[in-house]
Scaffold this motif. Structure first.
Motif, PDB file in Angstrom:
ATOM      1  N   THR A  77       0.940  -1.223   0.008  1.00  0.00           N
ATOM      2  CA  THR A  77      -0.010  -0.057   0.116  1.00  0.00           C
ATOM      3  C   THR A  77       0.851   1.142  -0.100  1.00  0.00           C
ATOM      4  OG1 THR A  77      -1.884   1.182   0.930  1.00  0.00           O
ATOM      5  CG2 THR A  77      -0.241  -0.062   2.451  1.00  0.00           C
ATOM      6  N   SER A  78       0.291   2.466  -0.135  1.00  0.00           N
ATOM      7  CA  SER A  78       1.039   3.681  -0.288  1.00  0.00           C
ATOM      8  C   SER A  78       1.814   3.864   1.106  1.00  0.00           C
ATOM      9  CB  SER A  78       0.265   4.815  -0.745  1.00  0.00           C
ATOM     10  OG  SER A  78      -0.176   4.548  -2.280  1.00  0.00           O
ATOM     11  N   GLY A  79       3.084   4.564   1.232  1.00  0.00           N
ATOM     12  CA  GLY A  79       3.461   5.050   2.312  1.00  0.00           C
ATOM     13  C   GLY A  79       4.715   4.323   2.878  1.00  0.00           C
ATOM     14  N   GLY A  80       5.118   3.414   2.261  1.00  0.00           N
ATOM     15  CA  GLY A  80       6.413   2.871   2.431  1.00  0.00           C
ATOM     16  C   GLY A  80       6.504   2.562   4.048  1.00  0.00           C
ATOM     17  N   THR A  81       8.070   2.982   4.293  1.00  0.00           N
ATOM     18  CA  THR A  81       8.108   2.659   5.835  1.00  0.00           C
ATOM     19  C   THR A  81       7.299   3.197   6.956  1.00  0.00           C
ATOM     20  OG1 THR A  81      10.587   2.310   5.153  1.00  0.00           O
ATOM     21  CG2 THR A  81      10.177   2.652   7.495  1.00  0.00           C
ATOM     22  N   TYR A  82       6.611   4.433   6.577  1.00  0.00           N
ATOM     23  CA  TYR A  82       5.671   4.723   7.478  1.00  0.00           C
ATOM     24  C   TYR A  82       4.640   3.823   7.615  1.00  0.00           C
ATOM     25  CZ  TYR A  82       1.377   7.184   9.105  1.00  0.00           C
ATOM     26  OH  TYR A  82       0.213   7.603   9.741  1.00  0.00           O
ATOM     27  N   VAL A  83       3.973   3.072   6.987  1.00  0.00           N
ATOM     28  CA  VAL A  83       3.080   1.904   6.865  1.00  0.00           C
ATOM     29  C   VAL A  83       3.692   0.734   7.847  1.00  0.00           C
ATOM     30  CG1 VAL A  83       1.565   0.197   5.927  1.00  0.00           C
ATOM     31  CG2 VAL A  83       1.865   2.605   4.990  1.00  0.00           C
ATOM     32  N   TYR A  84       5.013   0.276   7.296  1.00  0.00           N
ATOM     33  CA  TYR A  84       5.695  -0.804   7.930  1.00  0.00           C
ATOM     34  C   TYR A  84       6.024  -0.490   9.210  1.00  0.00           C
ATOM     35  CZ  TYR A  84       6.549  -1.032   2.839  1.00  0.00           C
ATOM     36  OH  TYR A  84       6.653  -0.882   1.472  1.00  0.00           O
ATOM     37  N   GLY A  85       6.599   0.687   9.737  1.00  0.00           N
ATOM     38  CA  GLY A  85       6.929   0.834  10.927  1.00  0.00           C
ATOM     39  C   GLY A  85       5.652   0.914  11.904  1.00  0.00           C
ATOM     40  N   ARG A  86       4.397   1.316  11.516  1.00  0.00           N
ATOM     41  CA  ARG A  86       3.365   1.365  12.235  1.00  0.00           C
ATOM     42  C   ARG A  86       2.952  -0.088  12.450  1.00  0.00           C
ATOM     43  NH1 ARG A  86      -0.524   5.624  12.484  1.00  0.00           N
ATOM     44  NH2 ARG A  86      -2.101   4.139  12.380  1.00  0.00           N
ATOM     45  N   GLU A  87       2.913  -1.226  11.408  1.00  0.00           N
ATOM     46  CA  GLU A  87       2.561  -2.590  11.564  1.00  0.00           C
ATOM     47  C   GLU A  87       3.431  -3.053  12.370  1.00  0.00           C
ATOM     48  OE1 GLU A  87      -0.205  -3.743  10.172  1.00  0.00           O
ATOM     49  OE2 GLU A  87      -0.992  -2.002   9.246  1.00  0.00           O
ATOM     50  N   ARG A  88       4.883  -3.124  12.234  1.00  0.00           N
ATOM     51  CA  ARG A  88       5.549  -3.826  13.012  1.00  0.00           C
ATOM     52  C   ARG A  88       6.335  -3.419  14.086  1.00  0.00           C
ATOM     53  NH1 ARG A  88       4.640  -8.272  11.042  1.00  0.00           N
ATOM     54  NH2 ARG A  88       6.354  -9.069  12.374  1.00  0.00           N
ATOM     55  N   LEU A  89       6.338  -2.270  14.349  1.00  0.00           N
ATOM     56  CA  LEU A  89       6.906  -1.545  15.506  1.00  0.00           C
ATOM     57  C   LEU A  89       5.889  -0.625  16.458  1.00  0.00           C
ATOM     58  CD1 LEU A  89      10.192  -0.404  13.931  1.00  0.00           C
ATOM     59  CD2 LEU A  89       9.980  -2.417  15.113  1.00  0.00           C
ATOM     60  N   GLY A  90       4.981  -0.211  15.690  1.00  0.00           N
ATOM     61  CA  GLY A  90       3.928   0.629  16.638  1.00  0.00           C
ATOM     62  C   GLY A  90       3.776   1.921  15.889  1.00  0.00           C
ATOM     63  N   HIS A  91       2.764   2.751  16.254  1.00  0.00           N
ATOM     64  CA  HIS A  91       2.534   3.954  15.721  1.00  0.00           C
ATOM     65  C   HIS A  91       3.465   5.029  15.704  1.00  0.00           C
ATOM     66  CE1 HIS A  91      -2.204   3.049  15.283  1.00  0.00           C
ATOM     67  NE2 HIS A  91      -1.382   2.070  14.971  1.00  0.00           N
ATOM     68  N   ARG A  92       4.061   5.281  16.756  1.00  0.00           N
ATOM     69  CA  ARG A  92       5.167   6.363  17.070  1.00  0.00           C
ATOM     70  C   ARG A  92       6.291   5.902  16.092  1.00  0.00           C
ATOM     71  NH1 ARG A  92       7.007   7.877  22.920  1.00  0.00           N
ATOM     72  NH2 ARG A  92       4.915   8.351  22.880  1.00  0.00           N
ATOM     73  N   TRP A  93       6.768   4.986  16.098  1.00  0.00           N
ATOM     74  CA  TRP A  93       8.016   4.585  15.065  1.00  0.00           C
ATOM     75  C   TRP A  93       7.404   4.989  13.559  1.00  0.00           C
ATOM     76  CZ3 TRP A  93      12.630   4.854  16.730  1.00  0.00           C
ATOM     77  CH2 TRP A  93      12.951   4.446  18.039  1.00  0.00           C
ATOM     78  N   GLY A  94       6.222   4.453  13.418  1.00  0.00           N
ATOM     79  CA  GLY A  94       5.829   4.714  11.983  1.00  0.00           C
ATOM     80  C   GLY A  94       5.533   6.134  11.596  1.00  0.00           C
ATOM     81  N   PHE A  95       5.230   7.044  12.638  1.00  0.00           N
ATOM     82  CA  PHE A  95       5.191   8.458  12.670  1.00  0.00           C
ATOM     83  C   PHE A  95       6.674   8.991  12.273  1.00  0.00           C
ATOM     84  CE2 PHE A  95       5.833  12.769  14.210  1.00  0.00           C
ATOM     85  CZ  PHE A  95       4.847  13.599  13.426  1.00  0.00           C
ATOM     86  N   VAL A  96       7.657   8.505  13.206  1.00  0.00           N
ATOM     87  CA  VAL A  96       8.963   8.932  12.919  1.00  0.00           C
ATOM     88  C   VAL A  96       9.561   8.773  11.568  1.00  0.00           C
ATOM     89  CG1 VAL A  96      11.579   8.700  13.875  1.00  0.00           C
ATOM     90  CG2 VAL A  96       9.591   8.962  15.347  1.00  0.00           C
ATOM     91  N   ALA A  97       9.293   7.431  10.846  1.00  0.00           N
ATOM     92  CA  ALA A  97       9.873   7.183   9.593  1.00  0.00           C
ATOM     93  C   ALA A  97       9.041   8.118   8.630  1.00  0.00           C
ATOM     94  CB  ALA A  97       9.417   5.765   9.374  1.00  0.00           C
ATOM     95  N   GLY A  98       7.564   8.242   8.777  1.00  0.00           N
ATOM     96  CA  GLY A  98       7.021   9.231   7.852  1.00  0.00           C
ATOM     97  C   GLY A  98       7.408  10.572   7.791  1.00  0.00           C
ATOM     98  N   TRP A  99       7.570  11.072   9.177  1.00  0.00           N
ATOM     99  CA  TRP A  99       7.989  12.500   9.046  1.00  0.00           C
ATOM    100  C   TRP A  99       9.280  12.669   8.421  1.00  0.00           C
ATOM    101  CZ3 TRP A  99       5.861  17.029   9.936  1.00  0.00           C
ATOM    102  CH2 TRP A  99       6.507  18.149  10.469  1.00  0.00           C
ATOM    103  N   GLY A 100      10.226  11.727   8.843  1.00  0.00           N
ATOM    104  CA  GLY A 100      11.740  11.705   8.399  1.00  0.00           C
ATOM    105  C   GLY A 100      11.456  11.779   6.709  1.00  0.00           C
TER     106      GLY A 100
END
Length: 426
Positions: A77-100
């Motif tokens: 799906t769209s979003g790359g590591t933002y999505v993967y971080g949310r799915e595998r590590l939690g929403h905060r890590w997903g946000f950090v990846a997406g923001w970066g």
């Protein structure tokens, strides 16, 4: 969340891209970013040792590419590591990846727009800034017409770029002025020291980061479980070979000092090689390569912005999908507007370091996410994920201190803003 169906609701994107399209978009995101822009700052950091830095960056990029490909096959799906971080590590890590990614790659867009202008208009700086803004607006309008238009345009630009680089390399070696003596022997490879080489690797990583553009377009790729793991490593392998050939040729023709001083290093290279008649061709090729990278970058940032807006990590109006062209039109318009502001207020070298900081953090999270995947989803060994995380952290620490400070402030502002929003919702 895996799957590869073509069904699309009114707020979903459409799967239109095959392996060839995906490889081309990856190439368009990389070739141009590095060959025409990053060799200058890398030479300033490490001299001839930029070649060692290039190899280090390529190894870490391979770790990141395999992690991204493995994750994208499981979460198409769209979003790359933002999505993967949310799915595998939690929403905060997903946000950090997406923001970066969004902030870092928006800076990359500005770097590519400025590189385009530096090659296209070797005139006054203010003229270059205006031309850069016009390039951003024009490509944003092209992206607005849909992802198949983006893939078609990128294919043409990549073909022009590779042709230009082939003529450039042939001209350098046939001109008779290229020599290993310009590099200064084996000892010159280490004159920048370990820190300089690692800094060069961090800056050159900026040149490789486009391979995951395929992952951020995961919602628009046909049969993503098969297409993405094939396309990402293939695009990276082609790019590494091109970079090594062009990088060595430029060093032997111009030497590290001239590369470090030039805003358009390959244009300076042909002059030093005694084939100045190729300079117009190189300038046209540099301009086209930068446009190709910028075109793919705008598309990738727009898709990650879309994913973050869907989860309310960014304003909800950015999640709109155009009813006819099926692209995240609000997100892409917003990205183009911010890039135009950066083009008018920054310089190439500054935004390359800043971009590298954000994107290295993004890929560190990608590797950590891939490390947690179960055996049924794994395609590569976990050792590559460990090497990838370690490499990303080391390269972040080795970036110029101004880039590190700006990056830390950028992440701090993002996390603080998210905390305020979550508190208000609660």
């Amino acid at each position: 969340m895996s799957g590869s169906g073509n069904a699309a609701g009114p707020d979903r994107l459409v799967r239109r891209l095959g392996v060839g399209d995906a490889v081309v978009i990856g190439l368009g995101s990389m070739i141009g970013a590095g060959v025409f822009a990053a060799f200058g700052p890398a030479a300033a950091a490490a001299g001839a040792g930029l070649i060692i830095g290039l190899v280090i960056a390529a190894v870490i990029a391979y770790c990141n590419a395999t992690a991204s490909a493995q994750l994208a096959a499981a979460y198409p799906t769209s979003g790359g590591t933002y999505v993967y971080g949310r799915e595998r590590l939690g929403h905060r890590w997903g946000f950090v990846a997406g923001w970066g990614f969004v902030v870092g790659k928006t800076a990359s867009c500005a770097a590519m727009a400025l590189t385009f202008a530096a090659y296209a208009v070797p005139g006054p700086w203010w003229v270059q800034r205006i031309v850069a803004v016009l390039g951003v607006v024009g490509l944003a309008a092209l992206n607005y017409r849909g992802v198949t238009r983006t893939a078609q345009a990128t294919r043409i630009l990549v073909a022009c770029t590779l042709t230009t680089l082939a003529v450039l390399v042939a001209g350098i070696w046939l001109g008779g002025h290229a020599s290993p003596d310009r590099v200064g022997g084996w000892d010159a490879l280490t004159t920048g020291g370990a820190y300089g080489i690692l800094q060069a690797a961090g800056l050159l990583f900026f040149a490789f980061a486009g391979y995951a553009r395929v992952a951020t377009l995961g919602e628009e790729v046909r049969d993503p479980a098969r297409t993405i793991p094939r396309a990402i490593p293939l695009a990276l392998a082609i790019t590494v070979v091109v970079y090594l050939v062009v990088g060595l040729s430029a060093l032997f023709a111009a030497g590290p000092e001239l590369l470090a001083r030039s805003a358009a290093p390959l244009a300076a290279t042909v002059q030093a090689a005694g084939v100045g008649e190729l300079a117009p061709l190189v300038r046209v090729g540099g301009a086209l390569a930068s446009l190709g990278a910028l075109l793919a970058l705008i598309a990738g940032v727009g898709r990650t912005t879309l994913a973050m807006a869907r989860n309310r990590d960014l304003p909800g109006w950015l999640a709109a999908v155009h009813p006819r062209y099926r692209i995240p039109h609000h997100a892409e318009i917003a990205v183009a507007a911010v890039v135009c502001v950066l083009v008018l207020t920054t310089d190439v070298r500054g935004v390359i370091g800043f971009s590298s900081f954000g994107v290295l953090v993004y890929y560190a999270i990608a590797n950590a996410s891939a490390f947690t995947q179960p055996a049924g989803q794994r395609r590569w060994p976990r050792a590559l994920n460990v090497l990838g995380v370690t490499g990303c952290v080391v390269l972040v620490a080795a970036l110029p201190w101004t880039s590190v400070v700006a990056g830390v402030v950028m992440f701090g502002l993002g996390l603080a803003g998210r905390a305020v929003v979550l508190h208000r919702r609660a």
